[in-house]
Design an enzyme around this catalytic site. Structure first.
Site, PDB file in Angstrom:
ATOM      1  N   LYS A  41     -29.859 -13.085  -2.877  1.00  0.00           N
ATOM      2  CA  LYS A  41     -29.582 -12.263  -1.685  1.00  0.00           C
ATOM      3  C   LYS A  41     -30.826 -11.493  -1.208  1.00  0.00           C
ATOM      4  O   LYS A  41     -30.739 -10.750  -0.246  1.00  0.00           O
ATOM      5  CB  LYS A  41     -28.481 -11.240  -2.013  1.00  0.00           C
ATOM      6  CG  LYS A  41     -27.094 -11.841  -2.165  1.00  0.00           C
ATOM      7  CD  LYS A  41     -26.084 -10.733  -2.430  1.00  0.00           C
ATOM      8  CE  LYS A  41     -24.700 -11.258  -2.714  1.00  0.00           C
ATOM      9  NZ  LYS A  41     -23.816 -10.191  -3.234  1.00  0.00           N
ATOM     10  N   SER A 128     -22.680  -2.572   0.064  1.00  0.00           N
ATOM     11  CA  SER A 128     -24.083  -2.145   0.143  1.00  0.00           C
ATOM     12  C   SER A 128     -24.680  -2.579   1.479  1.00  0.00           C
ATOM     13  O   SER A 128     -25.464  -1.843   2.093  1.00  0.00           O
ATOM     14  CB  SER A 128     -24.886  -2.773  -1.001  1.00  0.00           C
ATOM     15  OG  SER A 128     -24.375  -2.366  -2.241  1.00  0.00           O
TER      16      SER A 128
HETATM   17  O1  PNS Z   1     -23.026  -7.638  -6.649  1.00  0.00           O
HETATM   18  P1  PNS Z   1     -22.979  -9.135  -6.581  1.00  0.00           P
HETATM   19  O2  PNS Z   1     -24.185  -9.636  -5.833  1.00  0.00           O
HETATM   20  O3  PNS Z   1     -21.687  -9.632  -6.000  1.00  0.00           O
HETATM   21  O4  PNS Z   1     -23.060  -9.657  -8.101  1.00  0.00           O
HETATM   22  C1  PNS Z   1     -23.103 -11.041  -8.375  1.00  0.00           C
HETATM   23  C2  PNS Z   1     -23.425 -11.309  -9.872  1.00  0.00           C
HETATM   24  C3  PNS Z   1     -24.690 -10.577 -10.280  1.00  0.00           C
HETATM   25  C4  PNS Z   1     -22.278 -10.848 -10.706  1.00  0.00           C
HETATM   26  C5  PNS Z   1     -23.579 -12.855 -10.022  1.00  0.00           C
HETATM   27  O5  PNS Z   1     -24.449 -13.332  -9.036  1.00  0.00           O
HETATM   28  C6  PNS Z   1     -24.123 -13.261 -11.388  1.00  0.00           C
HETATM   29  O6  PNS Z   1     -23.463 -13.098 -12.382  1.00  0.00           O
HETATM   30  N1  PNS Z   1     -25.377 -13.786 -11.402  1.00  0.00           N
HETATM   31  C7  PNS Z   1     -26.041 -14.210 -12.616  1.00  0.00           C
HETATM   32  C8  PNS Z   1     -26.095 -15.731 -12.738  1.00  0.00           C
HETATM   33  C9  PNS Z   1     -24.743 -16.245 -13.221  1.00  0.00           C
HETATM   34  O7  PNS Z   1     -24.400 -16.074 -14.358  1.00  0.00           O
HETATM   35  N2  PNS Z   1     -23.974 -16.820 -12.274  1.00  0.00           N
HETATM   36  C10 PNS Z   1     -22.580 -17.212 -12.547  1.00  0.00           C
HETATM   37  C11 PNS Z   1     -22.403 -18.580 -13.100  1.00  0.00           C
HETATM   38  S1  PNS Z   1     -22.862 -19.806 -11.965  1.00  0.00           S
END
Ligand code: PNS
Length: 165
Positions: A41, A128
């Site tokens: 993002k 946010s």
């Molecule tokens: O606040 P957000 O942007 O909605 O959070 C998203 C988050 C950080 C929870 C998600 O993007 C995440 O867990 N990213 C790390 C990579 C991962 O494990 N992805 C999920 C499996 S594909």
């Protein structure tokens, strides 16, 4: 001991996030707020800034730690010894993505469960991105953020806007 991870981008942390953090801290023995470092993002705030803002608004919570992470969330949860992932649900529009995320995580790590907290109705519209947009147009963001971070968010957004002039 119930240890939970509350992950996110937190760009920046809003009062909606705060509501989830405070309620999770009451339910769990220990909570680790995990701030995703490399985010598709393209966050406005650096990971250090996002971690510092979270630290400054959670000083009253003795069982909460704030740290950044990179890579898969389930690997981070394993490293931290957390068996629970907490996510907030604002509206039905959040549900599809959250379901996909939690099911994928559960396939990769069957020992970790995701629990969802519905956000306080007061903050069900809040994100946010909305806060940054209001600040961009010089609107009042005091209702949406902890007082400790309002000024730094206003300054950061104003600097970003100046760069585009
Ligand atoms: O606040 P957000 O942007 O909605 O959070 C998203 C988050 C950080 C929870 C998600 O993007 C995440 O867990 N990213 C790390 C990579 C991962 O494990 N992805 C999920 C499996 S594909």
């Amino acid at each position: 001991m119930a240890v939970a991870v509350y992950p996110g981008s937190f760009d920046p942390v809003t009062l909606g996030h705060m509501d989830i953090i405070e309620r999770t801290a009451q339910m769990m023995d220990y909570v680790i707020i995990g701030v995703l470092r490399n985010n598709s993002k393209s966050p406005l705030f650096s990971v250090e800034e996002r971690v510092n803002m979270l630290k400054s608004v959670t000083t009253h919570l003795s069982n909460v730690e704030v740290t950044s992470f990179d890579g898969l969330l389930v690997d981070f949860a394993h490293q931290k010894g957390a068996g629970i992932i907490v996510r907030g649900l604002r509206a039905i529009t959040d549900f599809e993505y959250e379901l996909q995320l939690s099911q994928t995580n559960r396939v990769m790590a069957p020992d970790i469960d995701t629990i969802f907290l519905t956000t306080n109705l007061k903050y069900s519209y809040l994100s946010s991105s909305i806060v940054k947009e209001i600040a961009w147009y010089h609107g009042n963001i005091q209702e949406f953020l902890h007082p400790a971070i309002v000024e730094s968010v206003e300054k950061k957004v104003a600097a970003a806007a100046d760069k585009l002039k």
